[in-house]
Design an enzyme around this catalytic site. Structure first.
Site, PDB file in Angstrom:
ATOM      1  N   THR A   1      -6.921  -2.094  -0.423  1.00  0.00           N
ATOM      2  CA  THR A   1      -7.286  -3.395  -0.988  1.00  0.00           C
ATOM      3  C   THR A   1      -8.785  -3.647  -0.870  1.00  0.00           C
ATOM      4  O   THR A   1      -9.436  -4.071  -1.825  1.00  0.00           O
ATOM      5  CB  THR A   1      -6.518  -4.532  -0.292  1.00  0.00           C
ATOM      6  OG1 THR A   1      -5.142  -4.435  -0.623  1.00  0.00           O
ATOM      7  CG2 THR A   1      -7.028  -5.887  -0.746  1.00  0.00           C
TER       8      THR A   1
ATOM      9  N   PHE B   1      -4.445   1.836  -6.862  1.00  0.00           N
ATOM     10  CA  PHE B   1      -3.783   0.930  -7.801  1.00  0.00           C
ATOM     11  C   PHE B   1      -4.350  -0.480  -7.739  1.00  0.00           C
ATOM     12  O   PHE B   1      -4.256  -1.243  -8.705  1.00  0.00           O
ATOM     13  CB  PHE B   1      -2.274   0.907  -7.530  1.00  0.00           C
ATOM     14  CG  PHE B   1      -1.843   0.029  -6.390  1.00  0.00           C
ATOM     15  CD1 PHE B   1      -1.358  -1.252  -6.623  1.00  0.00           C
ATOM     16  CD2 PHE B   1      -1.896   0.470  -5.079  1.00  0.00           C
ATOM     17  CE1 PHE B   1      -0.941  -2.063  -5.575  1.00  0.00           C
ATOM     18  CE2 PHE B   1      -1.482  -0.317  -4.029  1.00  0.00           C
ATOM     19  CZ  PHE B   1      -1.003  -1.600  -4.282  1.00  0.00           C
ATOM     20  N   LYS B   2      -4.962  -0.811  -6.628  1.00  0.00           N
ATOM     21  CA  LYS B   2      -5.437  -2.177  -6.445  1.00  0.00           C
ATOM     22  C   LYS B   2      -6.648  -2.503  -7.311  1.00  0.00           C
ATOM     23  O   LYS B   2      -7.077  -3.651  -7.369  1.00  0.00           O
ATOM     24  CB  LYS B   2      -5.705  -2.436  -4.963  1.00  0.00           C
ATOM     25  CG  LYS B   2      -4.401  -2.365  -4.167  1.00  0.00           C
ATOM     26  CD  LYS B   2      -4.569  -2.532  -2.684  1.00  0.00           C
ATOM     27  CE  LYS B   2      -3.206  -2.412  -1.996  1.00  0.00           C
ATOM     28  NZ  LYS B   2      -3.268  -2.591  -0.546  1.00  0.00           N
ATOM     29  N   ASP B   3      -7.178  -1.493  -8.008  1.00  0.00           N
ATOM     30  CA  ASP B   3      -8.237  -1.784  -8.985  1.00  0.00           C
ATOM     31  C   ASP B   3      -7.724  -2.700 -10.088  1.00  0.00           C
ATOM     32  O   ASP B   3      -8.480  -3.530 -10.605  1.00  0.00           O
ATOM     33  CB  ASP B   3      -8.758  -0.483  -9.608  1.00  0.00           C
ATOM     34  CG  ASP B   3      -9.695   0.265  -8.676  1.00  0.00           C
ATOM     35  OD1 ASP B   3     -10.500  -0.401  -7.992  1.00  0.00           O
ATOM     36  OD2 ASP B   3      -9.627   1.502  -8.629  1.00  0.00           O
TER      37      ASP B   3
END
Length: 435
Positions: free
Chosen positions: A139, A106-108
């Site tokens: 991250t 999700f950190k993209d």
């Protein structure tokens, strides 16, 4: 947009200052002076818009004084150029798959948006920037790929040695060019402490233009609002209420959802699902906030013993614990419970949950048991934060197979480039100064 420090509401800095400085000098965290409310008509029309169009509505409301509409659209379309699908798991429960970006996490969303915001400002300022980032797993990979070969920026990633998965380590250590990785002989909290101390060290700040790509940087949180709003848009016509269940370590992801709620996103409740690092669930139960050293778990990206972004959440609720508890709940699960949940869902649905997502699944089961009256009214959205391929040891033990993405297969052919270091700040500082 003006931003204040959570330690000083009278402070006022612009977006560029907050993005490149990351942390105020008083060791608080930056927050927008105002979280503008979106018109109801705008939100009502989201079911006819794409994720990127919804993202623009949110971002422009915040950033219109800092970035032109044309430039902001270009940034969003380039940064968020992948999908975040909702996958039905059972009647009223959905998995929000946030692992379809280049680093499979999700950190993209945050890493790519932040890199493009910085590049936007760098065109004007011609600054040389040094980014320091601590990671407990995902991250670092997102930041590495988000900033790889961005002119004028060098990235140093610190991760706890032996406490990230093999795939995560490859994503951190095989980039080269302007990305360097350091394996710290300690925990994520030790890595995060080194980064924070560096930001407040006068000598390092004299030598470098230091900033962070962790979720302490406000430009990481803003794009994480996008997928909450997009999920609401896809479900709003079929359910009275939506409850978001967010696997939480440093609490940036759920803080972004709460920011969207404060801007008008209709949400019934947020639930933080944690692993054995249960500082926030304990706080919501006891009223006593007690950070402690993190412990290693299968859900390693959530191995955080003092979640930085929780101060932002408390700030948004005026430090009123009762007000917070009305909107936010929290549950914690150990490794055995996580493995049981993964096996249960795979055997029943042939769907593979990563260890972090499994905590969200367990939380939904507990919520439903505790809240029978809303059983038929609400949709439960579990944020799936990482692709299962990042945890091969877990699924090998459980005898579960999954399809490995092509970008992961390519990583095996690359050579790791990593430096080893203890958790002494003096050692880290000397490395930065002398390299």
């Amino acid at each position: 947009m003006k931003l204040y420090s959570t330690n000083n509401h009278n402070l006022a800095v612009d977006l560029e200052t907050a993005v490149f400085n990351s942390l105020p000098a008083d060791k608080g965290l930056y927050m927008p002076n105002v979280l503008p409310k979106l018109d109801d008509a705008v939100i009502a029309g989201w079911d006819k818009k794409s994720l990127q169009e919804i993202a623009f509505d949110l971002a422009y409301a915040l950033l219109k004084d800092d970035i032109s509409a044309q430039d902001l659209r270009a940034i969003i379309n380039d940064a968020a150029n992948f999908d975040a699908p909702l996958v039905p798991l059972q009647d009223d429960t959905y998995i929000l798959e946030l692992f379809h970006g280049p680093s499979l996490a999700f950190k993209d969303f945050g890493g790519r948006f932040m890199s493009r915001i910085m590049a936007h400002f760098l065109k004007k300022e011609q600054k040389e920037i040094r980014i320091l980032v601590a990671t407990s797993g995902d991250t670092g990979g997102a930041v590495a790929l988000g900033f790889l070969d961005v002119p004028g920026i060098k990235v140093t990633i610190l991760y706890p040695k032996g406490k990230v998965s093999p795939i995560q380590e490859l994503q951190l250590t095989t980039n080269g060019n302007n990305i360097e990785a350091i394996a710290v002989d300690g925990t994520f909290d030790d890595c995060q402490a080194l980064v924070k101390k560096a930001f407040h060290d006068p000598e390092l700040n004299e030598k470098f233009n230091l900033t962070s790509a962790n979720s302490i940087n406000i430009s990481r949180l803003i794009p994480q609002m996008f997928y909450y709003a997009n999920s609401y848009a896809r479900l709003k016509n079929d359910y009275e209420d939506i409850i978001f269940v967010t696997p939480s370590g440093n609490f940036g992801n759920i803080a972004a959802g709460i920011m969207a709620y404060k801007m008008g996103l209709p949400v019934k409740r947020f639930i933080a699902a944690t692993n054995s690092n249960d500082i926030v669930p304990q706080y919501l139960t006891s009223g006593n906030y007690q950070p402690r050293p993190s412990v290693q778990t299968l859900a390693n990206a959530m191995d955080v013993g003092d979640p930085s972004n929780f101060v932002r959440i408390m700030d948004m609720f005026g430090k009123d614990l009762d007000a917070l508890k009305q909107m936010v709940g929290a549950y914690a699960y150990n490794d055995e419970q996580i493995k049981t949940a993964i096996s249960e869902v795979y055997n029943r649905k042939k769907y593979v949950l990563c260890p972090h997502t499994a905590t969200g699944y367990l939380a939904v089961k507990d919520i439903k048991a505790d809240d029978e009256q809303n059983k038929d009214k609400a949709a439960y959205v579990i944020l799936s934060t990482a692709h299962p391929c990042k945890f091969p040891d877990v699924f090998g033990e459980l005898g579960i197979n999954y399809e490995e993405p092509e970008q992961v297969k390519a990583l095996y052919q690359k050579e790791k480039q990593v430096k080893q270091m203890g958790k002494s700040f003096e050692e880290f500082k000397a490395f930065l100064i002398n390299e």
